[in-house]
Design a protein around this motif. Sequence first.
Motif, short mmCIF file in Angstrom:
data_model
loop_
_atom_site.label_atom_id
_atom_site.label_comp_id
_atom_site.label_asym_id
_atom_site.label_seq_id
_atom_site.Cartn_x
_atom_site.Cartn_y
_atom_site.Cartn_z
N SER A 259 0.74 -1.45 -0.18
CA SER A 259 0.11 -0.03 0.05
C SER A 259 0.94 1.37 0.08
O SER A 259 0.43 2.09 -0.65
CB SER A 259 -0.80 0.01 1.36
OG SER A 259 -0.10 -0.09 2.46
N HIS A 260 2.11 1.23 0.90
CA HIS A 260 2.91 2.38 0.52
C HIS A 260 3.42 2.53 -0.81
O HIS A 260 3.48 3.66 -1.18
CB HIS A 260 4.28 2.12 1.64
CG HIS A 260 3.79 2.14 3.27
ND1 HIS A 260 4.52 1.45 4.10
CD2 HIS A 260 2.82 2.85 4.06
CE1 HIS A 260 3.94 1.59 5.16
NE2 HIS A 260 2.79 2.66 4.96
N THR A 263 0.46 4.16 -3.12
CA THR A 263 0.42 5.42 -2.67
C THR A 263 1.62 6.45 -3.13
O THR A 263 1.10 7.45 -3.76
CB THR A 263 0.34 5.71 -0.85
OG1 THR A 263 -1.01 4.78 -0.74
CG2 THR A 263 0.06 6.93 -0.65
#
Length: 421
Positions: A259-260, A263
């Motif tokens: 997810s990092h 994003t």
Amino acid sequence: MTIGLAFLVLFSVGFPVVVAMMLPSIYYILANGFPLDSAAQRLIFSVDSFTLVAIPVFILAGNLMNTAGITSRIFNFANIVVGRVPGGLAQVNIFASLIFAGMSGAALADVGGLGRVEIKALRERGFSAGFAAAVTAASATVGPIFPPSIILIIYGAVTNTSIVSLLLAGVLPAILCVIMLMLTTAILARLRRFPREPRWPTPSEVTRGGAAALPALLAPVFLVGGMLTGWFTPTEAAAVVVLYILLVSALVYRDLSPSHLLTSAVDTVKATGAILVIVAGAQLLGWVFALEQVPQQFASAVLPDTDNTIVLLLVLNLILLVAGMFLDAGVVVLLIMPIVAPPLIAAGVDPVHLGIVSVFNVVLGLVTPPMGLSLFLISDIARVPMSRLVRELLPFYVPLFLTLMLITFIPAISLWLPNLN
């Protein structure tokens, strides 16, 4: 000059800056019988540059530092080290800006992103909203001249100046500005009795905080050292820093997640698209200016007929300061520097020195009334009236403009590190 006036009118009435640049350019192309595909060719050619590859990669590096929690570790370590200094968290704010405020490459993005966190932390520690906003606005001016700096990369691309030399040249002026701002904050802290940490940290606290932040702190050191020794170019350096951050996040901090990465990638695409569209629009407008000999007309009308470099730099400072009040720093560099740089360089001004003076100046314009764009953004974030924000900023104009004068009159401050390369 008519095309330039059309740009100013469109921008003044609220058109997005890209539209304000492209509409007059396309009208000029059609009115003069040029094929419309020449505009498309100029737009593509303007971003077809190996140098500009560094922009999205440096933005990705900054986004990874933020999403993976690296910046929070740096902020916490800075608080341990200087939190007890008169001014407390305000000093942390300034020091943190030196380390990572330039990662986004745009002063307004620094204010909008990191500034929200800093203002919230300052208010929670008992600082007034006005002062929190003022110190955040002042400290955000440091980032765009400290490597990695996207605006310096853009300046180098439009003036054919060594990117390595420019990035190295920004180190000492940025440190000088930080020292000036911290001294000013310390004086204000004594006079106003600002809150600070209740005690100095113990050696073990410094050791633990330093150990947690050390891998992150080494990123800019690694970057500057690599360019200074010639290990890699700025574009290669950007890729190396991204790889380093990924390894640190995954193997040392172990907080890197899919997810990092997603994003960070999405934010990078958005920011890069916005920057490169502006670059392309400005280059198209610059091509039209060149056809109309606007640079020559502007230089003869505005710049004094002298070879005195100090006089020329003072006039340039005034031009850029006014322009910076109305436009983003990157747009000012793209539009004005191709016009004013050639006559100044021909008069004997070092192009690297000119770059540092110019970039720092236009960033100051963003925090200078009546139309400094950072002032409006900071005022909105902190919920502080503009009049109060400017009043709180008054003491900080002294170190900021003193720094500008020092780097203007003493070229060695900017040129010492590049000359070692």
